[in-house]
Design a protein around this motif. Structure first.
Motif: not given
Length: 258
Positions: A185-200
């Motif tokens: 995240v620090a290197r690329d400048g963005y974060a991503r999640t895939v169904e980690e908080m809510s399915l779908g």
């Protein structure tokens, strides 16, 4: 738990605050017994102070006997700088992102070891989103949370990494794995999640950098979107978020304080 509020010498204000702090996103309604337990107060003290808070509009007592946070607390909370200046400055940029992506848009800040959502624009796609304005969610399972965690003090990261609760089967619960993500995240400048908080639901988020009171630039918020999937849109979404975040940061830097 507030802790130690039943000890001698603790002020009435501290005890009243412990009752208010007993509420959170998972405890929106509390019986008197639960309120006293979570505030670490004797039942009689909790009953007396809760009654005074009800009279003042800070708490509301339902017909069921349960207590909820009163409207007066919400009204006062809206006056906080994080709710006024940041939301005001960010509003046109959030609307631009919303119009361009048709996705759910989030603006969030860090509140100790949680992410606090201070603005949300609902998307048109049917995506399960659990956040609401005023909601606090785990930092390790959300895109905006991972951005804020990346730029949080080391002691905050250690605290979060020591308590990685599983929310969905895809939630990252291994500290080493999450640390690797935060480096990216620090290197690329963005974060991503895939169904980690809510399915779908998948999310992308970027930092909002602006001058602080000391005059130095720092991450003051995170801007994110929630979509059903990334497909081939990830690069476009990240670029749109970064442009908006830069606009918010510049506006905050030129905005005169109240």
């Amino acid at each position: 738990m507030a802790g130690n509020t039943s000890s001698p010498g603790v002020s009435v204000v501290s005890r009243a605050l412990s009752l208010l702090y007993a509420f959170d996103e998972r405890h929106r309604r509390l019986t008197l017994a639960d309120l006293a337990r979570r505030a670490d107060l004797p039942l009689t003290t909790a009953h007396r102070l809760a009654g005074e808070l009800v009279l003042g509009g800070a708490l509301l007592r339902r017909a069921s006997g349960e207590y909820v946070v009163g409207r007066r607390i919400w009204d006062v909370g809206l006056l906080a700088p994080v709710q006024t200046e940041l939301r005001h400055v960010a509003s046109p940029f959030l609307n631009d992102i919303h119009a361009a992506t048709l996705a759910t848009v989030h603006l969030a800040v860090r509140d100790r070891a949680h992410v606090l959502y201070i603005e949300r624009l609902s998307g048109r796609a049917s995506v399960p989103v659990v956040s609401q304005v005023g909601t606090r969610l785990p930092m390790h399972a959300t895109g905006v949370g991972k951005v804020l965690l990346t730029h949080a003090p080391e002691q905050v990261r250690d605290r979060v990494l020591a308590n990685l609760t599983r929310i969905t089967p895809y939630t990252i619960t291994q500290p080493a794995q999450l640390r690797e993500q935060l480096v990216r995240v620090a290197r690329d400048g963005y974060a991503r999640t895939v169904e980690e908080m809510s399915l779908g639901a998948c999310s992308l988020a970027v930092p909002v950098v602006a001058p602080t009171l000391s005059g130095e630039a720092a991450v003051v918020a995170a801007l994110g979107v929630v979509v059903p999937n990334f497909r081939r849109d990830k690069a476009r979404l990240v670029a749109a978020l970064q442009v908006a975040a830069q606009g918010i940061g510049r506006s905050l830097g030129s905005h005169s304080p109240d």
